[in-house]
Design a protein around this motif. Structure first.
Motif, short mmCIF file in Angstrom:
data_model
loop_
_atom_site.label_atom_id
_atom_site.label_comp_id
_atom_site.label_asym_id
_atom_site.label_seq_id
_atom_site.Cartn_x
_atom_site.Cartn_y
_atom_site.Cartn_z
N TRP A 28 0.95 -1.23 -0.19
CA TRP A 28 0.04 0.09 -0.06
C TRP A 28 0.73 1.21 0.02
CZ3 TRP A 28 -5.40 1.06 0.87
CH2 TRP A 28 -6.21 -0.08 0.79
N TRP A 29 1.97 1.35 0.58
CA TRP A 29 3.06 2.19 0.70
C TRP A 29 4.38 1.98 0.54
CZ3 TRP A 29 2.02 7.17 0.76
CH2 TRP A 29 2.94 7.97 1.04
N VAL A 30 5.17 2.48 -0.35
CA VAL A 30 6.49 2.08 -0.72
C VAL A 30 7.71 3.11 -0.26
CG1 VAL A 30 8.10 1.09 -2.51
CG2 VAL A 30 5.36 0.65 -2.61
N VAL A 31 8.55 2.66 0.27
CA VAL A 31 9.57 3.74 0.54
C VAL A 31 10.89 2.98 0.08
CG1 VAL A 31 10.57 4.97 2.55
CG2 VAL A 31 8.30 4.30 2.97
N SER A 32 11.68 3.83 -0.69
CA SER A 32 12.88 3.40 -0.98
C SER A 32 13.94 4.28 -0.49
CB SER A 32 13.05 3.24 -2.68
OG SER A 32 12.49 4.38 -3.02
N PRO A 33 14.42 4.14 0.62
CA PRO A 33 15.52 5.13 1.21
C PRO A 33 16.87 4.84 0.22
CG PRO A 33 14.86 3.55 2.78
CD PRO A 33 13.96 3.23 1.60
N PRO A 34 17.53 5.89 -0.06
CA PRO A 34 18.87 5.74 -0.57
C PRO A 34 19.77 4.98 0.21
CG PRO A 34 18.67 8.03 0.07
CD PRO A 34 17.42 7.32 0.50
N LEU A 130 8.00 8.18 11.34
CA LEU A 130 8.46 9.27 10.75
C LEU A 130 9.80 8.76 9.52
CD1 LEU A 130 9.82 11.72 13.44
CD2 LEU A 130 7.88 12.01 11.66
N SER A 131 10.28 7.54 9.70
CA SER A 131 11.17 7.11 8.69
C SER A 131 10.41 6.78 7.35
CB SER A 131 12.03 5.96 9.05
OG SER A 131 11.20 5.00 9.69
N LEU A 132 9.09 6.40 7.46
CA LEU A 132 8.32 5.91 6.45
C LEU A 132 7.59 6.88 5.75
CD1 LEU A 132 7.22 2.49 8.03
CD2 LEU A 132 9.15 2.96 6.47
N ARG A 133 7.64 8.25 6.32
CA ARG A 133 6.64 9.15 5.63
C ARG A 133 6.78 9.79 4.43
NH1 ARG A 133 4.49 12.25 11.10
NH2 ARG A 133 3.58 10.37 11.87
N GLN A 134 8.11 9.56 3.90
CA GLN A 134 8.54 9.82 2.44
C GLN A 134 8.69 8.94 1.32
OE1 GLN A 134 9.43 13.09 2.16
NE2 GLN A 134 8.65 13.53 4.29
N GLY A 135 7.48 8.30 1.35
CA GLY A 135 7.25 7.23 0.39
C GLY A 135 6.10 7.61 -0.62
N SER A 136 5.83 6.70 -1.38
CA SER A 136 4.73 6.88 -2.35
C SER A 136 3.68 5.59 -2.27
CB SER A 136 5.39 6.88 -3.91
OG SER A 136 6.12 5.69 -4.18
N TYR A 137 2.48 5.75 -3.08
CA TYR A 137 1.57 4.77 -2.99
C TYR A 137 2.07 3.57 -3.89
CZ TYR A 137 -1.51 8.57 -1.29
OH TYR A 137 -2.18 9.53 -0.62
N GLY A 138 1.67 2.48 -3.23
CA GLY A 138 2.10 1.18 -3.76
C GLY A 138 1.03 0.49 -4.75
N SER A 139 1.46 -0.65 -5.09
CA SER A 139 0.51 -1.42 -6.04
C SER A 139 -0.67 -1.83 -5.57
CB SER A 139 1.24 -2.41 -6.86
OG SER A 139 1.50 -3.44 -5.50
N SER A 140 -0.73 -2.21 -4.22
CA SER A 140 -1.96 -2.53 -3.55
C SER A 140 -3.11 -1.40 -3.32
CB SER A 140 -1.74 -3.28 -2.21
OG SER A 140 -1.04 -4.22 -2.30
N TYR A 141 -2.50 -0.25 -3.21
CA TYR A 141 -3.19 1.01 -3.27
C TYR A 141 -4.03 1.37 -4.73
CZ TYR A 141 -4.33 5.97 -2.86
OH TYR A 141 -5.10 7.07 -2.88
N THR A 142 -3.17 0.95 -5.69
CA THR A 142 -3.69 1.39 -7.10
C THR A 142 -4.72 0.00 -7.25
OG1 THR A 142 -1.78 2.10 -7.58
CG2 THR A 142 -3.24 1.43 -9.24
N VAL A 143 -4.41 -1.05 -6.85
CA VAL A 143 -5.53 -2.15 -7.09
C VAL A 143 -6.61 -1.96 -6.36
CG1 VAL A 143 -5.67 -4.63 -6.66
CG2 VAL A 143 -3.94 -3.89 -7.63
N ALA A 144 -6.54 -1.47 -5.30
CA ALA A 144 -7.82 -1.24 -4.52
C ALA A 144 -8.44 -0.03 -4.99
CB ALA A 144 -7.62 -0.78 -2.91
N TRP A 145 -8.07 1.00 -5.64
CA TRP A 145 -8.88 1.87 -6.32
C TRP A 145 -9.52 1.43 -7.68
CZ3 TRP A 145 -11.38 5.75 -4.95
CH2 TRP A 145 -11.06 7.02 -4.01
N VAL A 146 -8.72 0.52 -8.21
CA VAL A 146 -9.31 -0.14 -9.57
C VAL A 146 -10.53 -1.09 -9.04
CG1 VAL A 146 -8.83 -1.88 -11.26
CG2 VAL A 146 -7.14 -0.21 -10.84
N SER A 147 -10.34 -1.67 -7.87
CA SER A 147 -11.52 -2.67 -7.54
C SER A 147 -12.74 -1.83 -7.31
CB SER A 147 -11.22 -3.52 -6.56
OG SER A 147 -11.00 -2.61 -5.17
N PHE A 148 -12.64 -0.40 -6.73
CA PHE A 148 -13.78 0.42 -6.48
C PHE A 148 -14.65 0.39 -7.89
CE2 PHE A 148 -15.31 4.83 -6.92
CZ PHE A 148 -16.74 4.52 -6.17
N PRO A 149 -14.21 0.85 -8.99
CA PRO A 149 -15.36 0.92 -10.05
C PRO A 149 -15.59 -0.34 -10.57
CG PRO A 149 -13.22 1.88 -10.90
CD PRO A 149 -13.03 1.51 -9.10
#
Length: 165
Positions: A28-34, A130-149
């Motif tokens: 749902w949330w992906v963080v890729s720290p350098p 705090l260490s995970l807040r600089q991430g982005s939405y992941g594939s499960s989040y997108t799949v959940a939005w696709v399942s809505f319509p």
């Protein structure tokens, strides 16, 4: 008519599979720290090489997270129940009647998905440390939005559909 029925059943099963994937998969949330491994967070765990439960998920501050967890699970259950109700109605209602009960359950599942993902969208920064807040939405989040319509369209198809020979 048989082709339309097969399409409706496959469409409903695809929506249910998407809901299961969105609920179970941990992206749902992906963080890729350098310089470190990618961290995937879902509604229950944060994982890189090992998984750790979401911190403070049982506290009062995490009421939004608990609402997301409850509504996405409820949506998945309602989608499955709607499919079984549709199959029962397929063999039990009279010719010319509509699949109203299956439609209502499926539309409720759609509403639960929308509520779940909308809450996650609005409050996701409050779920993570705090260490995970600089991430982005992941594939499960997108799949959940696709399942809505998909669940919404499926429910509307059940409202319009009439039983024929």
């Amino acid at each position: 008519m048989l082709i339309i029925l097969a399409f409706i059943i496959l469409f409903h099963l695809a929506a249910a599979i998407l809901l299961f994937v969105a609920t179970i998969h941990n992206a749902w949330w992906v963080v890729s720290p350098p310089g470190r491994d990618v961290i995937y967070a879902d509604l229950w765990y944060s994982c890189n090489a090992t998984c750790y439960p979401v911190e403070n998920s049982h506290s009062v501050e995490a009421a939004y997270l608990q609402a997301v967890q409850a509504t996405i699970i409820l949506a998945t259950i309602l989608c499955c129940v709607s499919f079984f109700v549709f199959m029962l109605q397929l063999f039990s209602i009279k010719q010319g009647e509509r699949f109203i009960f299956a439609a209502i359950i499926q539309l409720l599942a759609s509403l639960c998905v929308m509520i779940s993902v909308s809450i996650y969208t609005a409050e996701n920064k409050n779920f993570h440390v705090l260490s995970l807040r600089q991430g982005s939405y992941g594939s499960s989040y997108t799949v959940a939005w696709v399942s809505f319509p998909m669940t919404l369209i499926s429910g509307l198809m059940y409202l319009v559909l009439r039983k024929r020979k």
